[in-house]
Design a protein around this motif. Structure first.
Motif, PDB file in Angstrom:
ATOM      1  N   LEU A   4       0.841  -1.189   0.000  1.00  0.00           N
ATOM      2  CA  LEU A   4       0.000   0.000   0.000  1.00  0.00           C
ATOM      3  C   LEU A   4       0.879   1.243   0.000  1.00  0.00           C
ATOM      4  O   LEU A   4       1.744   1.395   0.865  1.00  0.00           O
ATOM      5  CB  LEU A   4      -0.921   0.019   1.222  1.00  0.00           C
ATOM      6  N   LEU A   5       0.629   2.118  -0.959  1.00  0.00           N
ATOM      7  CA  LEU A   5       1.311   3.403  -1.024  1.00  0.00           C
ATOM      8  C   LEU A   5       0.358   4.490  -0.550  1.00  0.00           C
ATOM      9  O   LEU A   5      -0.778   4.570  -1.021  1.00  0.00           O
ATOM     10  CB  LEU A   5       1.748   3.702  -2.472  1.00  0.00           C
ATOM     11  N   ILE A   6       0.814   5.301   0.387  1.00  0.00           N
ATOM     12  CA  ILE A   6       0.081   6.492   0.822  1.00  0.00           C
ATOM     13  C   ILE A   6       0.942   7.669   0.399  1.00  0.00           C
ATOM     14  O   ILE A   6       2.078   7.804   0.848  1.00  0.00           O
ATOM     15  CB  ILE A   6      -0.144   6.507   2.345  1.00  0.00           C
ATOM     16  N   THR A   7       0.426   8.484  -0.501  1.00  0.00           N
ATOM     17  CA  THR A   7       1.183   9.635  -0.979  1.00  0.00           C
ATOM     18  C   THR A   7       0.356  10.892  -0.740  1.00  0.00           C
ATOM     19  O   THR A   7      -0.853  10.896  -0.977  1.00  0.00           O
ATOM     20  CB  THR A   7       1.597   9.474  -2.458  1.00  0.00           C
ATOM     21  N   TYR A   8       1.013  11.931  -0.236  1.00  0.00           N
ATOM     22  CA  TYR A   8       0.267  13.107   0.203  1.00  0.00           C
ATOM     23  C   TYR A   8       1.121  14.355   0.131  1.00  0.00           C
ATOM     24  O   TYR A   8       2.345  14.282  -0.006  1.00  0.00           O
ATOM     25  CB  TYR A   8      -0.219  12.909   1.643  1.00  0.00           C
ATOM     26  N   THR A  49       4.181   1.722  -9.152  1.00  0.00           N
ATOM     27  CA  THR A  49       4.084   0.364  -9.708  1.00  0.00           C
ATOM     28  C   THR A  49       4.352  -0.693  -8.636  1.00  0.00           C
ATOM     29  O   THR A  49       3.876  -1.822  -8.761  1.00  0.00           O
ATOM     30  CB  THR A  49       5.031   0.156 -10.902  1.00  0.00           C
ATOM     31  N   TRP A  50       5.075  -0.338  -7.584  1.00  0.00           N
ATOM     32  CA  TRP A  50       5.313  -1.242  -6.457  1.00  0.00           C
ATOM     33  C   TRP A  50       4.002  -1.544  -5.738  1.00  0.00           C
ATOM     34  O   TRP A  50       3.781  -2.642  -5.239  1.00  0.00           O
ATOM     35  CB  TRP A  50       6.319  -0.587  -5.500  1.00  0.00           C
ATOM     36  N   ALA A  51       3.111  -0.568  -5.730  1.00  0.00           N
ATOM     37  CA  ALA A  51       1.891  -0.643  -4.926  1.00  0.00           C
ATOM     38  C   ALA A  51       0.825  -1.535  -5.551  1.00  0.00           C
ATOM     39  O   ALA A  51       0.693  -1.629  -6.768  1.00  0.00           O
ATOM     40  CB  ALA A  51       1.325   0.768  -4.729  1.00  0.00           C
ATOM     41  N   ASP A  52       0.050  -2.156  -4.655  1.00  0.00           N
ATOM     42  CA  ASP A  52      -1.164  -2.879  -5.047  1.00  0.00           C
ATOM     43  C   ASP A  52      -2.391  -1.993  -4.845  1.00  0.00           C
ATOM     44  O   ASP A  52      -3.478  -2.332  -5.304  1.00  0.00           O
ATOM     45  CB  ASP A  52      -1.312  -4.158  -4.223  1.00  0.00           C
ATOM     46  N   GLY A  53      -2.223  -0.889  -4.131  1.00  0.00           N
ATOM     47  CA  GLY A  53      -3.268   0.089  -3.882  1.00  0.00           C
ATOM     48  C   GLY A  53      -2.620   1.394  -3.461  1.00  0.00           C
ATOM     49  O   GLY A  53      -1.506   1.392  -2.919  1.00  0.00           O
ATOM     50  N   GLN A  83      -0.226   0.988 -17.215  1.00  0.00           N
ATOM     51  CA  GLN A  83       0.333   0.056 -16.225  1.00  0.00           C
ATOM     52  C   GLN A  83      -0.470  -0.036 -14.927  1.00  0.00           C
ATOM     53  O   GLN A  83      -0.270  -0.973 -14.154  1.00  0.00           O
ATOM     54  CB  GLN A  83       1.768   0.455 -15.879  1.00  0.00           C
ATOM     55  N   LEU A  84      -1.344   0.928 -14.666  1.00  0.00           N
ATOM     56  CA  LEU A  84      -2.049   0.949 -13.373  1.00  0.00           C
ATOM     57  C   LEU A  84      -3.555   0.767 -13.529  1.00  0.00           C
ATOM     58  O   LEU A  84      -4.321   1.074 -12.616  1.00  0.00           O
ATOM     59  CB  LEU A  84      -1.750   2.260 -12.630  1.00  0.00           C
ATOM     60  N   GLU A  85      -3.972   0.237 -14.640  1.00  0.00           N
ATOM     61  CA  GLU A  85      -5.388   0.003 -14.908  1.00  0.00           C
ATOM     62  C   GLU A  85      -5.995  -0.866 -13.809  1.00  0.00           C
ATOM     63  O   GLU A  85      -5.475  -1.941 -13.496  1.00  0.00           O
ATOM     64  CB  GLU A  85      -5.552  -0.682 -16.272  1.00  0.00           C
ATOM     65  N   GLY A  86      -7.074  -0.390 -13.197  1.00  0.00           N
ATOM     66  CA  GLY A  86      -7.750  -1.136 -12.137  1.00  0.00           C
ATOM     67  C   GLY A  86      -7.131  -0.994 -10.758  1.00  0.00           C
ATOM     68  O   GLY A  86      -7.599  -1.611  -9.796  1.00  0.00           O
ATOM     69  N   MET A  87      -6.088  -0.158 -10.629  1.00  0.00           N
ATOM     70  CA  MET A  87      -5.435   0.054  -9.329  1.00  0.00           C
ATOM     71  C   MET A  87      -6.453   0.609  -8.338  1.00  0.00           C
ATOM     72  O   MET A  87      -7.049   1.658  -8.575  1.00  0.00           O
ATOM     73  CB  MET A  87      -4.279   1.047  -9.477  1.00  0.00           C
ATOM     74  N   PRO A  88      -6.678  -0.087  -7.204  1.00  0.00           N
ATOM     75  CA  PRO A  88      -7.614   0.442  -6.205  1.00  0.00           C
ATOM     76  C   PRO A  88      -7.015   1.652  -5.492  1.00  0.00           C
ATOM     77  O   PRO A  88      -5.857   1.625  -5.086  1.00  0.00           O
ATOM     78  CB  PRO A  88      -7.819  -0.721  -5.246  1.00  0.00           C
ATOM     79  N   ILE A  89      -7.832   2.691  -5.375  1.00  0.00           N
ATOM     80  CA  ILE A  89      -7.371   3.908  -4.714  1.00  0.00           C
ATOM     81  C   ILE A  89      -8.428   4.434  -3.756  1.00  0.00           C
ATOM     82  O   ILE A  89      -9.602   4.075  -3.836  1.00  0.00           O
ATOM     83  CB  ILE A  89      -7.004   5.028  -5.715  1.00  0.00           C
ATOM     84  N   ALA A  90      -7.962   5.316  -2.871  1.00  0.00           N
ATOM     85  CA  ALA A  90      -8.833   6.103  -1.999  1.00  0.00           C
ATOM     86  C   ALA A  90      -8.224   7.501  -1.931  1.00  0.00           C
ATOM     87  O   ALA A  90      -7.043   7.691  -2.239  1.00  0.00           O
ATOM     88  CB  ALA A  90      -8.954   5.479  -0.622  1.00  0.00           C
ATOM     89  N   ALA A 144      -6.317  -1.218   3.452  1.00  0.00           N
ATOM     90  CA  ALA A 144      -5.289  -2.221   3.769  1.00  0.00           C
ATOM     91  C   ALA A 144      -5.909  -3.607   3.896  1.00  0.00           C
ATOM     92  O   ALA A 144      -5.399  -4.597   3.357  1.00  0.00           O
ATOM     93  CB  ALA A 144      -4.554  -1.841   5.049  1.00  0.00           C
ATOM     94  N   ALA A 145      -7.031  -3.710   4.606  1.00  0.00           N
ATOM     95  CA  ALA A 145      -7.690  -5.013   4.781  1.00  0.00           C
ATOM     96  C   ALA A 145      -8.212  -5.543   3.438  1.00  0.00           C
ATOM     97  O   ALA A 145      -8.118  -6.739   3.160  1.00  0.00           O
ATOM     98  CB  ALA A 145      -8.848  -4.895   5.779  1.00  0.00           C
ATOM     99  N   GLY A 146      -8.734  -4.658   2.604  1.00  0.00           N
ATOM    100  CA  GLY A 146      -9.215  -5.071   1.291  1.00  0.00           C
ATOM    101  C   GLY A 146      -8.097  -5.576   0.415  1.00  0.00           C
ATOM    102  O   GLY A 146      -8.271  -6.540  -0.347  1.00  0.00           O
ATOM    103  N   LEU A 147      -6.923  -4.946   0.494  1.00  0.00           N
ATOM    104  CA  LEU A 147      -5.779  -5.429  -0.265  1.00  0.00           C
ATOM    105  C   LEU A 147      -5.310  -6.776   0.254  1.00  0.00           C
ATOM    106  O   LEU A 147      -5.088  -7.710  -0.521  1.00  0.00           O
ATOM    107  CB  LEU A 147      -4.616  -4.419  -0.195  1.00  0.00           C
ATOM    108  N   GLU A 148      -5.158  -6.864   1.581  1.00  0.00           N
ATOM    109  CA  GLU A 148      -4.694  -8.126   2.172  1.00  0.00           C
ATOM    110  C   GLU A 148      -5.636  -9.275   1.823  1.00  0.00           C
ATOM    111  O   GLU A 148      -5.183 -10.375   1.514  1.00  0.00           O
ATOM    112  CB  GLU A 148      -4.565  -7.989   3.696  1.00  0.00           C
ATOM    113  N   GLY A 149      -6.922  -9.018   1.857  1.00  0.00           N
ATOM    114  CA  GLY A 149      -7.900 -10.065   1.585  1.00  0.00           C
ATOM    115  C   GLY A 149      -8.198 -10.254   0.103  1.00  0.00           C
ATOM    116  O   GLY A 149      -9.104 -11.018  -0.246  1.00  0.00           O
ATOM    117  N   SER A 150      -7.463  -9.565  -0.755  1.00  0.00           N
ATOM    118  CA  SER A 150      -7.654  -9.640  -2.214  1.00  0.00           C
ATOM    119  C   SER A 150      -9.097  -9.327  -2.629  1.00  0.00           C
ATOM    120  O   SER A 150      -9.611  -9.893  -3.586  1.00  0.00           O
ATOM    121  CB  SER A 150      -7.228 -11.018  -2.742  1.00  0.00           C
TER     122      SER A 150
END
Length: 152
Positions: A4-8, A49-53, A83-90, A144-150
């Motif tokens: 998970l990447l948090i960028t701000y 690109t490292w991130a899953d979300g 490269q990031l098509e479908g990447m889950p974000i908030a 985070a929980a959504g990523l961990e649980g796929s």
């Protein structure tokens, strides 16, 4: 392990405080993921690109996202094309007005990346409250929980 990447960006500290609580939620002891929390100015295409979300946080500046967040998008959009098509974000926003201009600008650019917004954005208007900071923590935990649980 999921990432998970948090960028701000934070100018007066409000968005930074929100980020701290987002990160606290994502670091919940029952959730096992790797987290990077980086300033937008320090975030690279490789981090994305490292991130899953990804969770994006910005203040509202002149009814828009911060210049640093826009710079992140400017630096990474073309190198990451497709490269990031479908990447889950908030998204979380610290706003002096209503935050809708910042939100719509991030969404508009995010559509070009192909991001998938998986949670309602969190917009804090005015001074931060304990309720808002608790919501930031929940936002981080949820993604985070959504990523961990796929789930995403």
């Amino acid at each position: 392990m999921k990432h998970l990447l948090i960028t701000y960006h934070s100018k007066d500290g409000s968005t930074g405080r929100m980020c701290e609580r987002v990160q606290k939620g994502a670091n919940h002891p029952d959730i096992e993921i790797e987290i990077r929390a980086l300033l937008a100015s320090e975030t690279s295409a490789e981090d994305m690109t490292w991130a899953d979300g990804i969770i994006f946080g910005t203040p509202e500046n002149f009814g828009y996202m911060s210049g640093a967040m826009k710079d992140l998008f400017d630096r990474t959009f073309y190198p990451l094309a497709g490269q990031l098509e479908g990447m889950p974000i908030a998204i979380f926003i610290s706003a002096g007005n209503d935050g809708t201009g910042a939100l719509s600008s991030i969404r508009r650019i995010g559509n070009g990346y192909g991001f998938k917004e998986v949670q309602e954005p969190l917009i804090s208007v005015g001074e931060l409250t304990d309720e808002t900071l608790d919501a930031c923590e929940a936002l981080g935990m949820y993604l985070a929980a959504g990523l961990e649980g796929s789930i995403f």
